[in-house]
Enzyme design. Structure first.
Site, short mmCIF file in Angstrom:
data_model
loop_
_atom_site.label_atom_id
_atom_site.label_comp_id
_atom_site.label_asym_id
_atom_site.label_seq_id
_atom_site.Cartn_x
_atom_site.Cartn_y
_atom_site.Cartn_z
N ASN A 38 0.81 -1.22 0.00
CA ASN A 38 0.00 0.00 0.00
C ASN A 38 0.85 1.27 0.00
OD1 ASN A 38 -2.31 1.53 0.04
ND2 ASN A 38 -3.01 0.86 2.05
N HIS A 123 -15.38 -4.47 10.89
CA HIS A 123 -14.90 -3.17 11.34
C HIS A 123 -16.08 -2.23 11.60
CE1 HIS A 123 -10.48 -3.30 9.91
NE2 HIS A 123 -10.94 -4.53 10.04
N ARG A 148 -14.31 -5.26 15.48
CA ARG A 148 -13.34 -4.22 15.86
C ARG A 148 -14.07 -2.90 16.04
NH1 ARG A 148 -8.28 -1.94 12.25
NH2 ARG A 148 -9.84 -0.40 11.64
N TYR A 160 -7.41 7.60 12.34
CA TYR A 160 -7.34 6.30 11.66
C TYR A 160 -8.54 5.44 12.06
CZ TYR A 160 -6.35 1.40 11.11
OH TYR A 160 -6.48 0.07 10.82
N ASP A 211 -7.76 -1.29 17.36
CA ASP A 211 -6.47 -1.04 16.72
C ASP A 211 -5.92 0.30 17.18
OD1 ASP A 211 -4.25 -0.91 15.13
OD2 ASP A 211 -5.32 -1.06 13.21
N HIS A 213 -2.85 1.23 16.28
CA HIS A 213 -2.14 1.63 15.06
C HIS A 213 -0.82 2.33 15.35
CE1 HIS A 213 -2.24 2.56 10.61
NE2 HIS A 213 -2.78 1.35 10.68
N GLU A 237 -4.46 -3.97 19.21
CA GLU A 237 -3.54 -4.25 18.10
C GLU A 237 -2.54 -3.12 17.92
OE1 GLU A 237 -4.02 -4.20 13.24
OE2 GLU A 237 -5.77 -4.62 14.48
N GLU A 263 1.30 -6.56 11.43
CA GLU A 263 0.86 -6.36 10.05
C GLU A 263 1.96 -5.75 9.18
OE1 GLU A 263 -1.57 -2.22 9.65
OE2 GLU A 263 -2.57 -3.78 10.80
N ARG A 284 0.22 -10.95 13.60
CA ARG A 284 -0.63 -10.47 12.51
C ARG A 284 0.07 -10.38 11.16
NH1 ARG A 284 -4.97 -8.26 12.20
NH2 ARG A 284 -4.28 -6.28 11.28
N HIS A 313 -3.52 -9.86 9.22
CA HIS A 313 -3.98 -8.61 8.63
C HIS A 313 -4.85 -8.93 7.42
CE1 HIS A 313 -3.80 -4.43 7.44
NE2 HIS A 313 -3.09 -4.68 6.35
N ASP A 317 -6.33 -3.32 1.20
CA ASP A 317 -5.17 -3.27 0.31
C ASP A 317 -4.61 -4.66 0.04
OD1 ASP A 317 -4.45 -2.68 3.19
OD2 ASP A 317 -2.46 -3.15 2.43
N GLU A 340 -8.76 -10.96 10.02
CA GLU A 340 -9.38 -9.67 9.72
C GLU A 340 -10.08 -9.74 8.37
OE1 GLU A 340 -8.17 -4.92 9.56
OE2 GLU A 340 -6.61 -6.45 9.31
N TRP A 403 1.43 7.23 12.38
CA TRP A 403 0.05 7.23 11.92
C TRP A 403 -0.60 5.88 12.21
CZ3 TRP A 403 -2.33 4.29 7.90
CH2 TRP A 403 -3.66 4.64 7.66
#
Length: 403
Positions: A38, A123, A148, A160, A211, A213, A237, A263, A284, A313, A317, A340, A403
């Protein structure tokens, strides 16, 4: 003995960019492998076209492990997301070919099914806690056993995991990176009330996930884990950046909330210490970024020795080629935890017709030979590549942040 006679890279953008490797053999068999990275898609496409494909021609497509070792050790410059995504594409395509030649779905070649299906999580997200709970209730009505939860953070314009569409989320949203403003303090205040509301609305018979992130320091992540303990989350996560695997020791000292990470990992070496010291509960790493099915099985076997389960993950993407591979993998490994699942757009599903299905909170890869996914190259050609970047975060004082 099928020999590889040609291979090519197909780049398409049916709502988002995908990179797919297609391998052709002299017996007419073909295989597909996902190579999508991605925001850096063309780097992998070039790696495959310029450096890998010329080395494949004439090789025995059945010698999967030998080709994996050739590409990994032969490159000299080992690991890294570009190299390992390219190797993964080759590896997945070769497993697809082997399954088609055998006339068996891939999971049968991996030892057969360990379970009736792979539990997946959906999600649920929204701008407010109320919006997220409404979305979560809808997922629960659809039969999801794991959900999630992501919600907007009061005082922050965006964050996010919160999308404009209830079901489709594509964070790579602009021709140049979108810059978001971040506050860990505001975020940490927002998550416990989300879980409290979720338990009240959804009850205790559904798994709840979240998550982070990578956005917290280890001690902040420990505080969040401790704050969420009364709500028994399935996991939190990517609670902190994992380049320094010792970060997770500090979290473990303060919280019993299960931890998932990986991930962005592309090798067993990225998670070796985390698994050996049992600093995480779920790994993951995924097929496309961790060297394919061959290497992901190694990671899973190593994790199984240390009571760590898989939780691959599965964002948008990862193309349907990768999702199918993940389901064959998940169906066959003994230490599967959860998969996921983010739905692809109708356009993506049309480009990649597939046999996997969702029933009662679980997915099954289907019983077609190989992966059970095809690629409509004519349709793919109508969706040209569009440059798209993932966003970046800056703290409220302007400092760059994860991020």
């Amino acid at each position: 003995m099928p020999r590889i006679v040609s291979a090519r890279v197909i780049v398409t953008c049916p709502g988002r960019n995908f990179v797919t490797l297609k391998i052709d053999c002299d017996d007419g068999s073909t295989g597909l492998g996902d190579a999508t990275l991605n925001g850096r898609e063309l780097a992998v496409a070039s790696y495959l076209t310029d450096h890998v494909i010329p080395c494949l021609i004439g090789r025995d497509a059945q010698r999967i492990e030998d080709i994996w070792q050739y590409l990994y050790k032969g490159a000299y410059w080992r690991r890294g997301p570009v190299t390992m995504s390219a190797i993964a594409a080759v590896d997945t395509a070769l497993w697809d070919i082997k399954g088609k030649i055998a006339g068996l779905p891939l999971y049968q070649l991996l030892g057969g099914a360990m379970r009736e299906g792979c539990m997946v999580y959906g999600h649920a997200n929204g701008a407010t806690i109320e919006d997220t709970i409404e979305a979560a209730l809808e997922y629960q009505r659809q039969g999801y056993k794991a959900i999630r939860l992501q919600s907007g953070v009061p005082g922050l314009a965006s964050t996010y995991g919160v999308s404009k569409d209830r079901y489709f989320y594509e964070p790579a949203d602009a021709d140049l990176p979108t810059e978001n403003v971040w506050s860990s303090e505001k975020y940490l205040r927002s998550v416990p009330p989300l879980f409290a509301a979720a338990r009240e609305a959804l009850g205790w018979d559904v798994h709840l996930l979240h998550d982070v992130h990578h956005r917290l320091t280890p001690i902040e992540a420990a505080r969040l884990g401790k704050d969420l303990e009364p709500y028994r989350p399935f996991w939190i996560e990517d609670s902190t950046p994992a380049e320094n695997q010792a970060n997770f020791r500090l979290i473990r000292q303060h919280s019993t909330t299960p931890l998932a990470v990986g991930e962005v990992f592309n090798s067993i070496w990225d998670c070796k210490g985390l698994i050996e010291e049992q600093l995480i509960d779920y790994i993951r790493a995924t097929v496309v970024h961790a060297g394919g099915i061959t290497h992901l099985r190694r990671i899973a076997a190593f994790a199984d020795l240390h009571n760590v389960r898989t939780g691959c993950h599965g964002a948008t993407d990862l193309s349907p080629v990768c999702m199918a591979a993940a389901l064959h993998f998940g169906l066959s490994v003994p230490n599967f935890g959860v998969q996921e699942y983010m739905r692809h757009t109708d356009e993506t599903d049309a480009v990649f017709p597939h046999g996997y299905s969702f029933v009662d909170g679980m997915m099954h890869p289907g019983d077609a030979p190989g992966l059970g996914v095809e690629l409509d190259e004519s349709l793919a050609a109508t969706f040209p590549y569009k440059r798209a970047y993932l966003p970046v975060n800056r703290r409220e004082d302007g400092t760059m942040h994860d991020w």
